[in-house]
Design a protein around this motif. Structure first.
Motif, PDB file in Angstrom:
ATOM      1  N   ILE A  61       1.403  -1.910   9.348  1.00 31.70           N
ATOM      2  CA  ILE A  61       0.358  -1.426   8.457  1.00 31.70           C
ATOM      3  C   ILE A  61       1.020  -0.774   7.255  1.00 31.70           C
ATOM      4  O   ILE A  61       1.859   0.114   7.406  1.00 31.70           O
ATOM      5  N   GLN A  62       0.653  -1.216   6.042  1.00 34.26           N
ATOM      6  CA  GLN A  62       1.289  -0.723   4.842  1.00 34.26           C
ATOM      7  C   GLN A  62       0.245  -0.242   3.833  1.00 34.26           C
ATOM      8  O   GLN A  62      -0.840  -0.807   3.727  1.00 34.26           O
ATOM      9  N   PHE A  63       0.619   0.815   3.116  1.00 35.72           N
ATOM     10  CA  PHE A  63      -0.193   1.338   2.019  1.00 35.72           C
ATOM     11  C   PHE A  63       0.571   1.069   0.734  1.00 35.72           C
ATOM     12  O   PHE A  63       1.735   1.444   0.610  1.00 35.72           O
ATOM     13  N   SER A  64      -0.059   0.411  -0.219  1.00 39.69           N
ATOM     14  CA  SER A  64       0.639   0.045  -1.442  1.00 39.69           C
ATOM     15  C   SER A  64      -0.336  -0.034  -2.605  1.00 39.69           C
ATOM     16  O   SER A  64      -1.551   0.119  -2.449  1.00 39.69           O
ATOM     17  N   PHE A  65       0.228  -0.292  -3.774  1.00 35.91           N
ATOM     18  CA  PHE A  65      -0.569  -0.493  -4.982  1.00 35.91           C
ATOM     19  C   PHE A  65      -1.589  -1.604  -4.776  1.00 35.91           C
ATOM     20  O   PHE A  65      -2.771  -1.470  -5.095  1.00 35.91           O
ATOM     21  N   SER A  66      -1.137  -2.710  -4.209  1.00 36.38           N
ATOM     22  CA  SER A  66      -2.017  -3.861  -4.008  1.00 36.38           C
ATOM     23  C   SER A  66      -3.106  -3.585  -2.981  1.00 36.38           C
ATOM     24  O   SER A  66      -4.246  -4.042  -3.135  1.00 36.38           O
ATOM     25  N   SER A  67      -2.773  -2.824  -1.920  1.00 32.78           N
ATOM     26  CA  SER A  67      -3.781  -2.532  -0.890  1.00 32.78           C
ATOM     27  C   SER A  67      -4.882  -1.626  -1.446  1.00 32.78           C
ATOM     28  O   SER A  67      -6.054  -1.769  -1.081  1.00 32.78           O
ATOM     29  N   VAL A  68      -4.518  -0.688  -2.328  1.00 33.02           N
ATOM     30  CA  VAL A  68      -5.525   0.169  -2.951  1.00 33.02           C
ATOM     31  C   VAL A  68      -6.436  -0.653  -3.857  1.00 33.02           C
ATOM     32  O   VAL A  68      -7.659  -0.492  -3.855  1.00 33.02           O
ATOM     33  N   LEU A  69      -5.847  -1.553  -4.645  1.00 34.24           N
ATOM     34  CA  LEU A  69      -6.659  -2.404  -5.516  1.00 34.24           C
ATOM     35  C   LEU A  69      -7.630  -3.254  -4.702  1.00 34.24           C
ATOM     36  O   LEU A  69      -8.803  -3.416  -5.070  1.00 34.24           O
ATOM     37  N   LEU A  83      -4.062  12.564  -6.165  1.00 34.42           N
ATOM     38  CA  LEU A  83      -3.928  13.607  -5.156  1.00 34.42           C
ATOM     39  C   LEU A  83      -4.383  14.965  -5.692  1.00 34.42           C
ATOM     40  O   LEU A  83      -5.153  15.682  -5.031  1.00 34.42           O
ATOM     41  N   VAL A  84      -3.914  15.323  -6.882  1.00 37.75           N
ATOM     42  CA  VAL A  84      -4.287  16.619  -7.463  1.00 37.75           C
ATOM     43  C   VAL A  84      -5.793  16.681  -7.699  1.00 37.75           C
ATOM     44  O   VAL A  84      -6.453  17.689  -7.419  1.00 37.75           O
ATOM     45  N   GLY A  85      -6.366  15.582  -8.219  1.00 37.15           N
ATOM     46  CA  GLY A  85      -7.810  15.545  -8.457  1.00 37.15           C
ATOM     47  C   GLY A  85      -8.613  15.705  -7.178  1.00 37.15           C
ATOM     48  O   GLY A  85      -9.644  16.387  -7.160  1.00 37.15           O
ATOM     49  N   SER A  86      -8.148  15.093  -6.089  1.00 36.81           N
ATOM     50  CA  SER A  86      -8.849  15.212  -4.804  1.00 36.81           C
ATOM     51  C   SER A  86      -8.825  16.647  -4.297  1.00 36.81           C
ATOM     52  O   SER A  86      -9.836  17.160  -3.801  1.00 36.81           O
ATOM     53  N   LEU A  87      -7.655  17.291  -4.417  1.00 32.75           N
ATOM     54  CA  LEU A  87      -7.543  18.681  -3.972  1.00 32.75           C
ATOM     55  C   LEU A  87      -8.442  19.596  -4.800  1.00 32.75           C
ATOM     56  O   LEU A  87      -9.106  20.493  -4.259  1.00 32.75           O
ATOM     57  N   ILE A  88      -8.481  19.361  -6.109  1.00 31.60           N
ATOM     58  CA  ILE A  88      -9.341  20.172  -6.981  1.00 31.60           C
ATOM     59  C   ILE A  88     -10.807  19.933  -6.652  1.00 31.60           C
ATOM     60  O   ILE A  88     -11.610  20.872  -6.585  1.00 31.60           O
ATOM     61  N   TYR A  89     -11.164  18.674  -6.426  1.00 31.28           N
ATOM     62  CA  TYR A  89     -12.556  18.323  -6.131  1.00 31.28           C
ATOM     63  C   TYR A  89     -13.039  19.031  -4.870  1.00 31.28           C
ATOM     64  O   TYR A  89     -14.105  19.646  -4.862  1.00 31.28           O
ATOM     65  N   ILE A  90     -12.266  18.945  -3.792  1.00 30.54           N
ATOM     66  CA  ILE A  90     -12.700  19.550  -2.532  1.00 30.54           C
ATOM     67  C   ILE A  90     -12.677  21.068  -2.626  1.00 30.54           C
ATOM     68  O   ILE A  90     -13.532  21.754  -2.040  1.00 30.54           O
ATOM     69  N   ALA A  92     -14.338  12.967  -2.306  1.00 29.95           N
ATOM     70  CA  ALA A  92     -13.237  13.725  -2.912  1.00 29.95           C
ATOM     71  C   ALA A  92     -11.973  12.878  -2.981  1.00 29.95           C
ATOM     72  O   ALA A  92     -11.202  12.959  -3.936  1.00 29.95           O
ATOM     73  N   ALA A  93     -11.758  12.054  -1.940  1.00 29.09           N
ATOM     74  CA  ALA A  93     -10.582  11.186  -1.920  1.00 29.09           C
ATOM     75  C   ALA A  93     -10.662  10.095  -2.979  1.00 29.09           C
ATOM     76  O   ALA A  93      -9.637   9.667  -3.516  1.00 29.09           O
ATOM     77  N   TYR A  94     -11.881   9.660  -3.314  1.00 26.56           N
ATOM     78  CA  TYR A  94     -12.076   8.605  -4.320  1.00 26.56           C
ATOM     79  C   TYR A  94     -12.893   9.145  -5.500  1.00 26.56           C
ATOM     80  O   TYR A  94     -13.769   8.459  -6.021  1.00 26.56           O
ATOM     81  N   PHE A 104      -0.515   7.831 -11.524  1.00 30.64           N
ATOM     82  CA  PHE A 104      -1.884   7.732 -11.035  1.00 30.64           C
ATOM     83  C   PHE A 104      -2.008   8.343  -9.640  1.00 30.64           C
ATOM     84  O   PHE A 104      -2.988   9.049  -9.354  1.00 30.64           O
ATOM     85  N   CYS A 105      -1.035   8.098  -8.761  1.00 36.84           N
ATOM     86  CA  CYS A 105      -1.080   8.671  -7.410  1.00 36.84           C
ATOM     87  C   CYS A 105      -1.032  10.194  -7.458  1.00 36.84           C
ATOM     88  O   CYS A 105      -1.730  10.869  -6.681  1.00 36.84           O
TER      89      CYS A 105
END
Length: 390
Positions: free
Chosen positions: A2-10, A100-107, A211-213, A95-96
């Protein structure tokens, strides 16, 4: 692996947005929504939430190469540039970090607003938990289960009945609203039903996902749709008791909604945990109106197949760039991995260490998907022995 990558997010964003567009079309057409039913629509939302929760590629995922033009654009986004000495970042890396910073601020902002609103509500409210007839109504509706965790307040803060809180919820009833005992009973029943079905925890989880998205506007749309479905589910459970219950319940809804007009609601707009009911009232009334309509099973099956196909299909393939960054192509040090210039050592944990013959820096990877045709050895000794025998 199982991999997390630029392409998997897209791929996750693409698939989930397509699913959300489909669900949104259902919400825009109330007649179709009633023919499919809120339960199946809730399944569609749940599938979309599952796709957002797993932005990864699976072991069986196949790679599909993109056209050269799009691949070059992706290569530019993923290429690391020298920002300062010792620090190389790509647009994707930036962007990552912002993600991450935006998610922390949002929550953090969400939790702060929620706490501030709850404190303000309690500070300006009068508790009636132990007063009659409220205490008896709560006992009856809860059937004696967890009733002692619920606290009731009369508040000028509330424009209509609302519930907030996860472990020890409070129900706010509007002040200066002349309500009959039947109105109060149905209002409390509606809010307690949210509590007994753990809707507040579900809303909290959806808000965490939003918050994550936070940068994806479609995720906020999903949040509103989940709100509406939770309200429709409570409505359906109450009106299922017959026409008399339906009439009294709808009268209660209209009574509180009419009295809430012009009310100065100080609740922050983003506090969706309150399960506000004003915006989706039309959807709810239409679903109540057509509650006895027989569902269209063929239409439901077709939409379900479409949703499942989108969900599963988004894990079957992943799009990758087929070209290398032009900056690499113009460099004399650029190496295309093949069996002549690199080899891999299989590690005990299932990963691989890729060695380039003319380069002193090996790379540890979880998959050899991007190293087609290279030789794999169990250890360094096996590699050197093979070289000596050539």
């Amino acid at each position: 692996m199982i991999q997390f990558s630029f392409s998997s997010v897209l791929m996750t964003v693409l698939a989930s947005n397509l699913l959300l567009i489909l669900v949104t079309l259902l919400f825009r057409n109330v007649e179709m929504l009633t023919r499919i039913g809120y339960k199946l629509t809730a399944v569609y939302c749940a599938i979309t939430l599952m796709r957002l929760l797993l932005p990864c590629e699976l072991p069986f995922t196949k790679t599909v190469l993109l056209p050269a033009g799009i691949s070059s654009l992706f290569s530019m986004l993923r290429h690391r540039y020298d920002i300062i000495p010792g620090l190389r970042l790509s647009v994707w890396d930036v962007f990552c970090i912002v993600w991450l910073v935006g998610s922390l601020i949002y929550i953090a902002v969400f939790l702060y607003q929620y706490g501030a609103v709850k404190r303000q509500a309690l500070r300006n409210s009068r508790e009636i938990t132990d007063q009659e007839p409220y205490a008896s109504i709560v006992w009856e509706l809860c059937a004696g289960k967890r009733h002692n965790r619920i606290h009731l307040y009369i508040s000028p803060f509330a424009g209509s009945p609302m519930i907030m809180g996860l472990v020890n919820p409070i129900i706010l009833l509007p002040e200066n609203v002349d309500s009959s005992s039947i109105d109060v009973k149905y209002a409390l029943r509606h809010e307690i039903c949210h509590y007994l079905h753990h809707d507040l925890w579900l809303k909290f989880g959806v808000n965490c996902l939003v918050a994550a998205y936070w940068w994806n506007p479609f995720s906020h749309l999903l949040n509103r749709q989940v709100d509406t479905l939770l309200e429709i589910r409570v409505d359906a459970s109450i009106i299922s008791e017959g026409n008399d219950a339906s009439i009294d319940y709808v009268a209660c809804m209209l009574h509180y909604m009419a009295d809430s007009r012009g009310h100065s609601d100080t609740t922050p707009k983003r506090m969706e945990m309150f399960l506000e009911k004003k915006g989706d009232l039309w959807h709810r009334l239409q679903m109540i109106r057509y509650s006895g309509r027989k569902p269209n099973y063929l239409l439901s099956l077709l939409v379900l197949l479409m949703v499942i196909s989108l969900y599963l299909g988004s894990y079957l393939v992943i799009f990758e760039s087929c070209s290398y960054d032009s900056l690499y192509q113009e460099s004399d040090a650029y190496i295309v991995p093949d069996e002549e210039n690199c080899y891999a050592i299989e590690n005990p944990d299932g990963t691989y260490t890729v060695h380039f013959v003319d380069w002193d820096f090996p790379e540890r990877v979880s998959s050899l998907e991007h190293y087609h045709g290279i030789e794999v050895y169990s250890n360094e000794e096996e590699y050197h022995e093979r070289m000596q025998n050539r």
